[in-house]
Scaffold this active site. Structure first.
Site, mmCIF file in Angstrom:
data_model
loop_
_atom_site.group_PDB
_atom_site.id
_atom_site.type_symbol
_atom_site.label_atom_id
_atom_site.label_comp_id
_atom_site.label_asym_id
_atom_site.label_seq_id
_atom_site.Cartn_x
_atom_site.Cartn_y
_atom_site.Cartn_z
ATOM 1 N N ARG A 172 4.658 1.748 -2.690
ATOM 2 C CA ARG A 172 3.014 2.770 -2.375
ATOM 3 C C ARG A 172 1.506 1.748 -1.415
ATOM 4 O O ARG A 172 0.729 1.929 -1.575
ATOM 5 C CB ARG A 172 2.072 2.999 -3.549
ATOM 6 C CG ARG A 172 2.828 3.952 -4.691
ATOM 7 C CD ARG A 172 3.253 5.026 -4.097
ATOM 8 N NE ARG A 172 3.816 5.952 -4.579
ATOM 9 C CZ ARG A 172 5.565 5.549 -4.816
ATOM 10 N NH1 ARG A 172 6.023 5.345 -3.790
ATOM 11 N NH2 ARG A 172 5.928 7.230 -5.495
ATOM 12 N N SER A 221 -1.765 11.103 -8.247
ATOM 13 C CA SER A 221 -1.280 10.037 -8.478
ATOM 14 C C SER A 221 -3.036 9.024 -8.701
ATOM 15 O O SER A 221 -2.378 8.485 -7.212
ATOM 16 C CB SER A 221 -0.321 9.344 -8.964
ATOM 17 O OG SER A 221 0.844 10.212 -9.194
ATOM 18 N N GLU A 291 -3.480 3.507 -7.316
ATOM 19 C CA GLU A 291 -3.088 3.941 -5.679
ATOM 20 C C GLU A 291 -3.885 4.904 -5.103
ATOM 21 O O GLU A 291 -3.685 4.697 -3.796
ATOM 22 C CB GLU A 291 -1.436 5.027 -6.439
ATOM 23 C CG GLU A 291 -0.927 5.687 -5.364
ATOM 24 C CD GLU A 291 0.155 6.429 -6.241
ATOM 25 O OE1 GLU A 291 0.194 8.045 -4.865
ATOM 26 O OE2 GLU A 291 0.667 6.293 -6.911
#
Length: 293
Positions: A172, A221, A291
Site C-alpha cells: 500500500r 479499508s 491506509e
C-alpha cells in the site's frame, strides 16, 4: 493561484470554493480553493503550466481512500473522474489506461476480451491513478504486479515515460521521483477464458458485498493489515466493532471500515481513527497504520 494570462485557452471545468464532500466517498470535507476538471491530458498540461510554482496540489479520482478535513483544501484540486479516461489495447496483450479510468472498468474490459491478471481491480473502488499511487490491492493481488510502464506529469507540464524500476513498491505504498504524478500506465495481461474471468469478477464482487459495507459511505479499508495479521481482527478483538463517535462508526459488518452514518464531519472520522489506534495498541500492542490519506 492560477495567473490570469491565457486561462481562456483552457477547455476544462474550473470552479472556486468547491465543496469536496460532493467528491469524496465518505461525503465529508470542506471546500477546495480551486477545483479543476481537465478536458484531457493536453488541457491538463496547459493548466499546470499556468499555476504558481508553490501552489499546493491535490489529485482526486473517485475520492475513496481520502479524508479531507472540514476546513477544506487551501490549494488546487485536479479531478480526474470522468476525465483522463482513455482505454486502448496495444500489441502483445498490453492495455494502455489513463489515470481517470476506474479500476472496475479496467477489470471488466480485460475480462470481456479474454485477458486475465487484473480481475482483482473490480474490488477496488477507485481510479487507476489512485491504484498506482498506493499500489492498491485486493484478494491477494496488487496493482504494480501488472505494470510495465507508467506516464507521469510534473507541475511544469512535462510528461515522462518511466519503467517500474524507477519506483519502490511496498504494501500500500509507492515511492518514486518527487513532484511527479501518474497520468497513465501500461498493463501486461495474459490470455484466458473470457467467461471464466467475468465469472471470477462476479464472485469477487459478491464476496465484497457480503463482507463489506458497500452501500454506506466509507473510504474503503482504513488501516493497513499488520504483518501476519488483519486490522479488522485486531479492531474487533479490542471491542470496537460498531463503536460510534459523533456521526462516524466502525462498521458492524467489517471492522476495518469506518462509515458515515449520515451526520459525520471529517473531525468525527479523524477522531475515531485516532481512538481505534489507541484502543488497539492498548489491547494488542499493535499500532495500526492508516491506509487512508
Amino acid at each position: 493561484m492560477m495567473p490570469a494570462p491565457d486561462h481562456n485557452r483552457l477547455r476544462g471545468e474550473l470552479r472556486f470554493n468547491e465543496p469536496l464532500a460532493r467528491h469524496t466517498s465518505w461525503r465529508v470535507g470542506g471546500p477546495a480553493r480551486c477545483f479543476y476538471r481537465p478536458a484531457d491530458r493536453d488541457d491538463l498540461v496547459l493548466f499546470l503550466q499556468q499555476l504558481d510554482a508553490d501552489e499546493p496540489l491535490l489529485w482526486l479520482g473517485l475520492g475513496s481512500n481520502l479524508l479531507v478535513r472540514d476546513g477544506g483544501f487551501k490549494g488546487t484540486v485536479i479531478a480526474t473522474r470522468g476525465r483522463l479516461d482513455r482505454l486502448e489495447w496495444l500489441a502483445d496483450r498490453r492495455l494502455y489506461a489513463e489515470a481517470g479510468v476506474t479500476c472496475a472498468r479496467v477489470a471488466r474490459s480485460t475480462a470481456r476480451s479474454g485477458l486475465c491478471g487484473v480481475e482483482f481491480l473490480a474490488g477496488i473502488p477507485g481510479t487507476l491513478g489512485g491504484a498506482l499511487a498506493m499500489n492498491a490491492g485486493a484478494f491477494g493481488s496488487e496493482t504494480w504486479d501488472r505494470v510495465i510502464q507508467v506516464e507521469t506529469l510534473d507541475r511544469r507540464g512535462v510528461v515522462r515515460q518511466r519503467p517500474p524500476g524507477d519506483f519502490r513498491m511496498g504494501y500500500r505504498q509507492v515511492q518514486g521521483p518527487s513532484g511527479e504524478w501518474f497520468v497513465a500506465a501500461q498493463l501486461a495481461l495474459q490470455p484466458g477464458d473470457a467467461e471464466a474471468a467475468q465469472r471470477e469478477i462476479r464472485q469477487l464482487l459478491d464476496k465484497r458485498a457480503a463482507t463489506q459495507p458497500t452501500r454506506q459511505p466509507s473510504c474503503g479499508s482504513v488501516f493497513r493489515n499488520p504483518p501476519g495479521d488483519y486490522a479488522a481482527r485486531l479492531i474487533e478483538a479490542a471491542g470496537l466493532k460498531g463503536y460510534r463517535l459523533g456521526g462516524a462508526q466502525v462498521s458492524a459488518k467489517h471492522a476495518n471500515f469506518i462509515i458515515n452514518t449520515g451526520t459525520a464531519r471529517a473531525a468525527d472520522i479523524e477522531a475515531l481513527i485516532d481512538r481505534v489506534q489507541q484502543r488497539v495498541e492498548a489491547h494488542s500492542g499493535v499500532r495500526l497504520i492508516p491506509e487512508v490519506h
